[in-house]
Write a protein that holds these residues in place. Structure first.
Motif, PDB file in Angstrom:
ATOM      1  N   THR A  51       0.819  -1.217   0.000  1.00  0.00           N
ATOM      2  CA  THR A  51       0.000   0.000   0.000  1.00  0.00           C
ATOM      3  C   THR A  51       0.847   1.259   0.000  1.00  0.00           C
ATOM      4  N   ASP A  52       1.641   1.421   1.030  1.00  0.00           N
ATOM      5  CA  ASP A  52       2.402   2.652   1.198  1.00  0.00           C
ATOM      6  C   ASP A  52       3.388   2.888   0.055  1.00  0.00           C
ATOM      7  N   THR A  53       4.073   1.856  -0.372  1.00  0.00           N
ATOM      8  CA  THR A  53       5.081   2.026  -1.416  1.00  0.00           C
ATOM      9  C   THR A  53       4.460   2.416  -2.752  1.00  0.00           C
ATOM     10  N   ALA A  54       3.272   1.898  -3.059  1.00  0.00           N
ATOM     11  CA  ALA A  54       2.621   2.251  -4.325  1.00  0.00           C
ATOM     12  C   ALA A  54       2.289   3.738  -4.363  1.00  0.00           C
ATOM     13  N   SER A  55       1.781   4.278  -3.273  1.00  0.00           N
ATOM     14  CA  SER A  55       1.453   5.711  -3.260  1.00  0.00           C
ATOM     15  C   SER A  55       2.718   6.559  -3.309  1.00  0.00           C
ATOM     16  N   HIS A  56       3.781   6.132  -2.616  1.00  0.00           N
ATOM     17  CA  HIS A  56       5.048   6.867  -2.688  1.00  0.00           C
ATOM     18  C   HIS A  56       5.614   6.849  -4.107  1.00  0.00           C
ATOM     19  N   LEU A  57       5.529   5.701  -4.760  1.00  0.00           N
ATOM     20  CA  LEU A  57       6.050   5.587  -6.115  1.00  0.00           C
ATOM     21  C   LEU A  57       5.284   6.493  -7.078  1.00  0.00           C
ATOM     22  N   MET A  58       3.967   6.548  -6.946  1.00  0.00           N
ATOM     23  CA  MET A  58       3.187   7.416  -7.827  1.00  0.00           C
ATOM     24  C   MET A  58       3.525   8.886  -7.606  1.00  0.00           C
ATOM     25  N   LEU A 106      13.280   5.037 -12.494  1.00  0.00           N
ATOM     26  CA  LEU A 106      12.531   5.619 -11.382  1.00  0.00           C
ATOM     27  C   LEU A 106      12.602   4.721 -10.147  1.00  0.00           C
ATOM     28  N   LEU A 107      12.488   3.425 -10.353  1.00  0.00           N
ATOM     29  CA  LEU A 107      12.593   2.487  -9.230  1.00  0.00           C
ATOM     30  C   LEU A 107      13.988   2.516  -8.617  1.00  0.00           C
ATOM     31  N   ARG A 108      14.995   2.676  -9.465  1.00  0.00           N
ATOM     32  CA  ARG A 108      16.368   2.735  -8.966  1.00  0.00           C
ATOM     33  C   ARG A 108      16.611   4.004  -8.162  1.00  0.00           C
ATOM     34  N   PRO A 114      10.350   5.222   2.191  1.00  0.00           N
ATOM     35  CA  PRO A 114      11.316   6.138   2.797  1.00  0.00           C
ATOM     36  C   PRO A 114      11.634   5.859   4.256  1.00  0.00           C
ATOM     37  N   VAL A 115      10.674   5.390   5.031  1.00  0.00           N
ATOM     38  CA  VAL A 115      10.914   5.107   6.441  1.00  0.00           C
ATOM     39  C   VAL A 115      10.329   3.736   6.752  1.00  0.00           C
ATOM     40  N   VAL A 116      11.174   2.868   7.256  1.00  0.00           N
ATOM     41  CA  VAL A 116      10.734   1.512   7.570  1.00  0.00           C
ATOM     42  C   VAL A 116      10.927   1.282   9.073  1.00  0.00           C
ATOM     43  N   PRO A 117       9.823   1.142   9.839  1.00  0.00           N
ATOM     44  CA  PRO A 117       9.971   0.895  11.279  1.00  0.00           C
ATOM     45  C   PRO A 117      10.484  -0.518  11.538  1.00  0.00           C
ATOM     46  N   ARG A 118      11.352  -0.631  12.520  1.00  0.00           N
ATOM     47  CA  ARG A 118      11.939  -1.929  12.862  1.00  0.00           C
ATOM     48  C   ARG A 118      12.024  -2.063  14.376  1.00  0.00           C
ATOM     49  N   HIS A 136      13.081  -0.010  19.504  1.00  0.00           N
ATOM     50  CA  HIS A 136      12.473   0.361  18.226  1.00  0.00           C
ATOM     51  C   HIS A 136      13.395   1.347  17.521  1.00  0.00           C
ATOM     52  N   TYR A 137      13.498   1.213  16.220  1.00  0.00           N
ATOM     53  CA  TYR A 137      14.298   2.151  15.445  1.00  0.00           C
ATOM     54  C   TYR A 137      13.676   2.303  14.064  1.00  0.00           C
ATOM     55  N   MET A 138      14.069   3.364  13.371  1.00  0.00           N
ATOM     56  CA  MET A 138      13.545   3.640  12.038  1.00  0.00           C
ATOM     57  C   MET A 138      14.689   3.519  11.034  1.00  0.00           C
ATOM     58  N   GLN A 139      14.432   2.810   9.975  1.00  0.00           N
ATOM     59  CA  GLN A 139      15.394   2.671   8.893  1.00  0.00           C
ATOM     60  C   GLN A 139      14.988   3.688   7.830  1.00  0.00           C
ATOM     61  N   PHE A 140      15.882   4.626   7.508  1.00  0.00           N
ATOM     62  CA  PHE A 140      15.571   5.678   6.550  1.00  0.00           C
ATOM     63  C   PHE A 140      16.209   5.384   5.197  1.00  0.00           C
ATOM     64  N   MET A 141      15.424   5.526   4.155  1.00  0.00           N
ATOM     65  CA  MET A 141      15.902   5.400   2.782  1.00  0.00           C
ATOM     66  C   MET A 141      15.802   6.793   2.185  1.00  0.00           C
ATOM     67  N   VAL A 142      16.863   7.278   1.589  1.00  0.00           N
ATOM     68  CA  VAL A 142      16.816   8.635   1.044  1.00  0.00           C
ATOM     69  C   VAL A 142      17.212   8.644  -0.433  1.00  0.00           C
ATOM     70  N   SER A 143      16.717   9.658  -1.117  1.00  0.00           N
ATOM     71  CA  SER A 143      17.046   9.846  -2.517  1.00  0.00           C
ATOM     72  C   SER A 143      16.883  11.315  -2.862  1.00  0.00           C
ATOM     73  N   LYS A 144      17.422  11.716  -3.982  1.00  0.00           N
ATOM     74  CA  LYS A 144      17.354  13.110  -4.439  1.00  0.00           C
ATOM     75  C   LYS A 144      15.914  13.588  -4.581  1.00  0.00           C
ATOM     76  N   PHE A 145      15.022  12.724  -5.047  1.00  0.00           N
ATOM     77  CA  PHE A 145      13.660  13.117  -5.362  1.00  0.00           C
ATOM     78  C   PHE A 145      12.644  12.681  -4.329  1.00  0.00           C
ATOM     79  N   GLY A 146      13.063  11.933  -3.296  1.00  0.00           N
ATOM     80  CA  GLY A 146      12.136  11.384  -2.321  1.00  0.00           C
ATOM     81  C   GLY A 146      11.507  12.418  -1.491  1.00  0.00           C
TER      82      GLY A 146
END
Length: 146
Positions: A51-58, A106-108, A114-118, A136-146
């Motif tokens: 769910t979340d990733t599809a909306s972020h990708l769009m 775009l996928l690359r 962007p944020v994955v709870p762990r 608990h910690y948050m794993q952050f994924m970052v990109s130029k366009f994110g």
């Protein structure tokens, strides 16, 4: 036992539940991997992944097309040439080489999660940092366009 297992799992989740039962022996090296807590984490990942990733990708796709209108024009041109007035179907995909390449790029580039709870289920050391058990910690994924 979580449920009756007939030797033929119907899904990944069936197999995971079977592995929890199979690895329940505390001496087993995988007994800390296949646990009820990890099963819940896997379920959360699957739901977020669907769910979340599809909306972020769009959102990322729209932002990227606004930033690079020349790519948007090339994709539009290819779609017009290959499809005409037909709808996209799975049979058309091999003929949409530029569009496919743009989507892979775009996928690359994009951070679709962007944020994955762990949660750490054991005391862990990661890149010199101590992460205590149950922290608990948050794993952050970052990109130029994110």
């Amino acid at each position: 036992m979580h449920r009756a297992y007939e030797g033929s799992p119907e899904s990944f989740l069936d197999e995971f539940l079977h592995k929890i039962d199979e690895m329940h022996n505390p001496g087993n090296v995988y007994s800390t991997v296949f646990t009820d807590a990890n099963f819940v984490a896997v379920l959360q990942d699957l739901i977020m992944g669907g769910t979340d990733t599809a909306s972020h990708l769009m959102k990322f796709y729209i932002r990227y097309m606004l930033y690079y209108p020349e790519i948007q024009k090339k994709i539009h041109k290819e779609l017009d040439e290959v499809l005409g007035d037909r709808r996209v179907s799975i049979q058309n995909i091999p003929n949409l080489t530029y569009t496919q390449a743009a989507m892979y790029e775009l996928l690359r580039l994009g951070n679709v999660a962007p944020v994955v709870p762990r949660k750490a289920f054991n005391d862990t050391k990661f890149e010199g940092y101590d992460i205590p058990r149950y922290n608990h910690y948050m794993q952050f994924m970052v990109s130029k366009f994110g």
